[in-house]
Design a protein around this motif. Structure first.
Motif, PDB file in Angstrom:
ATOM      1  N   ASP A   5       4.799   8.111  -8.292  1.00 61.27           N
ATOM      2  CA  ASP A   5       4.612   9.430  -8.891  1.00 61.27           C
ATOM      3  C   ASP A   5       3.139   9.688  -9.218  1.00 61.27           C
ATOM      4  O   ASP A   5       2.394   8.771  -9.572  1.00 61.27           O
ATOM      5  N   LYS A   6       2.729  10.940  -9.101  1.00 62.25           N
ATOM      6  CA  LYS A   6       1.350  11.336  -9.381  1.00 62.25           C
ATOM      7  C   LYS A   6       0.925  10.929 -10.787  1.00 62.25           C
ATOM      8  O   LYS A   6      -0.252  10.630 -11.035  1.00 62.25           O
ATOM      9  N   LYS A   7       1.870  10.889 -11.722  1.00 59.72           N
ATOM     10  CA  LYS A   7       1.554  10.505 -13.093  1.00 59.72           C
ATOM     11  C   LYS A   7       1.042   9.068 -13.156  1.00 59.72           C
ATOM     12  O   LYS A   7       0.293   8.706 -14.073  1.00 59.72           O
ATOM     13  N   LEU A   8       1.458   8.260 -12.187  1.00 61.76           N
ATOM     14  CA  LEU A   8       1.046   6.854 -12.164  1.00 61.76           C
ATOM     15  C   LEU A   8      -0.202   6.639 -11.314  1.00 61.76           C
ATOM     16  O   LEU A   8      -1.044   5.808 -11.650  1.00 61.76           O
ATOM     17  N   THR A   9      -0.307   7.350 -10.187  1.00 63.84           N
ATOM     18  CA  THR A   9      -1.440   7.141  -9.280  1.00 63.84           C
ATOM     19  C   THR A   9      -2.640   8.026  -9.603  1.00 63.84           C
ATOM     20  O   THR A   9      -3.782   7.649  -9.340  1.00 63.84           O
ATOM     21  N   GLY A  10      -2.377   9.204 -10.158  1.00 68.98           N
ATOM     22  CA  GLY A  10      -3.462  10.150 -10.403  1.00 68.98           C
ATOM     23  C   GLY A  10      -3.972  10.796  -9.131  1.00 68.98           C
ATOM     24  O   GLY A  10      -5.027  11.438  -9.125  1.00 68.98           O
ATOM     25  N   LEU A  11      -3.225  10.666  -8.030  1.00 71.60           N
ATOM     26  CA  LEU A  11      -3.639  11.196  -6.733  1.00 71.60           C
ATOM     27  C   LEU A  11      -2.868  12.461  -6.384  1.00 71.60           C
ATOM     28  O   LEU A  11      -1.671  12.562  -6.645  1.00 71.60           O
ATOM     29  N   THR A  12      -3.551  13.406  -5.761  1.00 71.58           N
ATOM     30  CA  THR A  12      -2.882  14.600  -5.253  1.00 71.58           C
ATOM     31  C   THR A  12      -2.200  14.256  -3.934  1.00 71.58           C
ATOM     32  O   THR A  12      -2.519  13.240  -3.294  1.00 71.58           O
ATOM     33  N   HIS A  39      -2.646  15.734  -1.166  1.00 69.58           N
ATOM     34  CA  HIS A  39      -3.689  15.813  -0.136  1.00 69.58           C
ATOM     35  C   HIS A  39      -4.469  14.505  -0.065  1.00 69.58           C
ATOM     36  O   HIS A  39      -4.739  13.986   1.029  1.00 69.58           O
ATOM     37  N   GLN A  40      -4.803  13.949  -1.226  1.00 69.47           N
ATOM     38  CA  GLN A  40      -5.533  12.680  -1.258  1.00 69.47           C
ATOM     39  C   GLN A  40      -4.675  11.544  -0.711  1.00 69.47           C
ATOM     40  O   GLN A  40      -5.181  10.664  -0.005  1.00 69.47           O
ATOM     41  N   LYS A  41      -3.383  11.577  -1.021  1.00 66.97           N
ATOM     42  CA  LYS A  41      -2.477  10.547  -0.499  1.00 66.97           C
ATOM     43  C   LYS A  41      -2.418  10.583   1.021  1.00 66.97           C
ATOM     44  O   LYS A  41      -2.423   9.540   1.684  1.00 66.97           O
ATOM     45  N   THR A  42      -2.358  11.786   1.572  1.00 62.26           N
ATOM     46  CA  THR A  42      -2.318  11.941   3.033  1.00 62.26           C
ATOM     47  C   THR A  42      -3.571  11.360   3.670  1.00 62.26           C
ATOM     48  O   THR A  42      -3.501  10.625   4.668  1.00 62.26           O
ATOM     49  N   ILE A  43      -4.730  11.673   3.109  1.00 56.69           N
ATOM     50  CA  ILE A  43      -5.995  11.173   3.649  1.00 56.69           C
ATOM     51  C   ILE A  43      -6.071   9.654   3.557  1.00 56.69           C
ATOM     52  O   ILE A  43      -6.473   8.973   4.509  1.00 56.69           O
ATOM     53  N   LEU A  44      -5.665   9.106   2.424  1.00 52.49           N
ATOM     54  CA  LEU A  44      -5.687   7.649   2.259  1.00 52.49           C
ATOM     55  C   LEU A  44      -4.774   6.957   3.260  1.00 52.49           C
ATOM     56  O   LEU A  44      -5.130   5.913   3.829  1.00 52.49           O
ATOM     57  N   GLU A  45      -3.605   7.515   3.481  1.00 54.93           N
ATOM     58  CA  GLU A  45      -2.679   6.915   4.442  1.00 54.93           C
ATOM     59  C   GLU A  45      -3.247   6.970   5.853  1.00 54.93           C
ATOM     60  O   GLU A  45      -3.104   6.019   6.631  1.00 54.93           O
ATOM     61  N   LEU A  46      -3.900   8.059   6.195  1.00 56.38           N
ATOM     62  CA  LEU A  46      -4.523   8.184   7.519  1.00 56.38           C
ATOM     63  C   LEU A  46      -5.625   7.146   7.694  1.00 56.38           C
ATOM     64  O   LEU A  46      -5.741   6.519   8.755  1.00 56.38           O
ATOM     65  N   PHE A  47      -6.423   6.939   6.673  1.00 58.12           N
ATOM     66  CA  PHE A  47      -7.458   5.910   6.741  1.00 58.12           C
ATOM     67  C   PHE A  47      -6.833   4.519   6.843  1.00 58.12           C
ATOM     68  O   PHE A  47      -7.308   3.668   7.609  1.00 58.12           O
ATOM     69  N   PHE A  48      -5.780   4.277   6.088  1.00 62.85           N
ATOM     70  CA  PHE A  48      -5.103   2.980   6.100  1.00 62.85           C
ATOM     71  C   PHE A  48      -4.551   2.663   7.494  1.00 62.85           C
ATOM     72  O   PHE A  48      -4.533   1.503   7.915  1.00 62.85           O
ATOM     73  N   ASP A  49      -4.113   3.696   8.197  1.00 62.74           N
ATOM     74  CA  ASP A  49      -3.568   3.512   9.551  1.00 62.74           C
ATOM     75  C   ASP A  49      -4.647   3.366  10.612  1.00 62.74           C
ATOM     76  O   ASP A  49      -4.353   3.292  11.804  1.00 62.74           O
ATOM     77  N   GLY A  50      -5.916   3.338  10.186  1.00 58.95           N
ATOM     78  CA  GLY A  50      -7.005   3.064  11.120  1.00 58.95           C
ATOM     79  C   GLY A  50      -7.677   4.273  11.723  1.00 58.95           C
ATOM     80  O   GLY A  50      -8.463   4.140  12.672  1.00 58.95           O
ATOM     81  N   PHE A  53       0.831  -1.209   0.000  1.00 59.77           N
ATOM     82  CA  PHE A  53       0.000   0.000   0.000  1.00 59.77           C
ATOM     83  C   PHE A  53       0.862   1.253   0.000  1.00 59.77           C
ATOM     84  O   PHE A  53       0.644   2.172  -0.797  1.00 59.77           O
ATOM     85  N   HIS A  54       1.846   1.315   0.894  1.00 59.53           N
ATOM     86  CA  HIS A  54       2.686   2.498   0.986  1.00 59.53           C
ATOM     87  C   HIS A  54       3.559   2.681  -0.254  1.00 59.53           C
ATOM     88  O   HIS A  54       3.802   3.806  -0.692  1.00 59.53           O
ATOM     89  N   PHE A  55       4.016   1.569  -0.818  1.00 63.80           N
ATOM     90  CA  PHE A  55       4.807   1.668  -2.046  1.00 63.80           C
ATOM     91  C   PHE A  55       3.970   2.258  -3.173  1.00 63.80           C
ATOM     92  O   PHE A  55       4.393   3.191  -3.865  1.00 63.80           O
ATOM     93  N   LEU A  56       2.770   1.725  -3.362  1.00 62.51           N
ATOM     94  CA  LEU A  56       1.903   2.206  -4.431  1.00 62.51           C
ATOM     95  C   LEU A  56       1.482   3.651  -4.204  1.00 62.51           C
ATOM     96  O   LEU A  56       1.454   4.465  -5.133  1.00 62.51           O
ATOM     97  N   LEU A  57       1.170   3.962  -2.960  1.00 65.20           N
ATOM     98  CA  LEU A  57       0.706   5.310  -2.632  1.00 65.20           C
ATOM     99  C   LEU A  57       1.769   6.359  -2.919  1.00 65.20           C
ATOM    100  O   LEU A  57       1.451   7.494  -3.284  1.00 65.20           O
ATOM    101  N   ASN A  58       3.030   5.989  -2.766  1.00 65.30           N
ATOM    102  CA  ASN A  58       4.118   6.949  -2.940  1.00 65.30           C
ATOM    103  C   ASN A  58       4.711   6.961  -4.348  1.00 65.30           C
ATOM    104  O   ASN A  58       5.731   7.611  -4.587  1.00 65.30           O
TER     105      ASN A  58
END
Length: 252
Positions: free
Chosen positions: A74-81, A83-94, A67-72
């Protein structure tokens, strides 16, 4: 971060989620390429583990999680900002909505619910787009620039120059039961692949045109992922085919 191996793009969605795949008797990390041989016992923190278990431990210890590898990436690959990455990581951490709101400096949980909705919509779009591209890959249009999806044309040039002695060593290493197969493992390095493909093309008659099914039947004897072999024979210029993919022949 966008340095991803070719093997990663060949992997199934389930393998990508795990962070590794199994090829023949080898478990390979899709993140760093490290491999563990089945049947070998590996030490870790004073314990001994089989390859299938140690690959899980490797992904967790060396890469934190898939999860952390994919999340980090490049934006060109994930399409995520960011801000969105930060929120997703916070949710992933419970964290719940209240904790996430506080962490990003928001005074309203409704903002977080809006982010949840936006991300779910993105997930739906991704599923539909994936289905569209897979259907396109299965049915190649006759009047289209798409041949296969994904498509990477390779050029076999001086970069792949190799001596007859080295060629014999490579074939001996990957055809341990003899040159008639099976192929123990399909290597990642292009030079080794070219040596193997040069050998495989000898199984085809230069004066014959083959249906796709016939090509598959010949390649199945060498390796379970015969589709990959077939694609590479085209990619590296050893074979050609009609635009609709129905007929194949050796490129002279």
């Amino acid at each position: 971060m966008n340095n991803i191996s070719e093997l990663f793009w060949q992997a199934s969605l389930q393998d990508i989620k795990k962070g590794f795949l199994q090829q023949a008797d080898e478990f390979i990390c899709l993140i760093c390429g490290r491999s563990f041989l089945d049947g070998v016992i590996y030490p870790s923190d004073g314990q001994l583990y089989e390859a299938k278990k140690i690959i899980h431990i490797h992904v967790q210890q060396e890469h934190k999680s898939t999860f952390h590898f994919l999340l980090n990436l490049d934006k060109k690959l994930t399409g995520l900002t960011d801000h969105q990455k930060t929120i997703l990581e916070l949710f992933f951490d419970g964290n719940g909505d209240n904790e996430v709101a506080k962490a990003i400096g928001s005074n309203s949980t409704s903002t977080i619910r809006n982010h949840r909705f936006s991300l779910r919509e993105k997930q739906k779009q991704a599923k539909i787009f994936l289905a569209i591209m897979e259907l396109l890959g299965e049915r190649v249009p006759k009047k289209s620039s798409f041949i296969e999806i994904p498509r990477n044309t390779k050029m076999v040039d001086d970069r792949f120059a190799i001596t007859e002695e080295d060629s014999k060593k490579i074939l001996g290493a990957y055809f341990k039961q003899g040159l008639h197969g099976p192929l123990e493992l399909y290597p990642l390095k292009e030079k080794k692949r070219v040596v193997i493909l040069r050998h495989l093309i000898k199984s085809f008659d230069v004066d014959k045109t083959y249906a796709e099914k016939e090509v598959n039947e010949i390649l199945k004897k060498y390796y379970s992922d015969y589709v990959l072999l077939r694609r590479n024979l085209i990619d590296y210029g050893f074979m050609e085919r009609t635009q609709d993919g129905s007929l194949y022949w050796v490129k002279l």
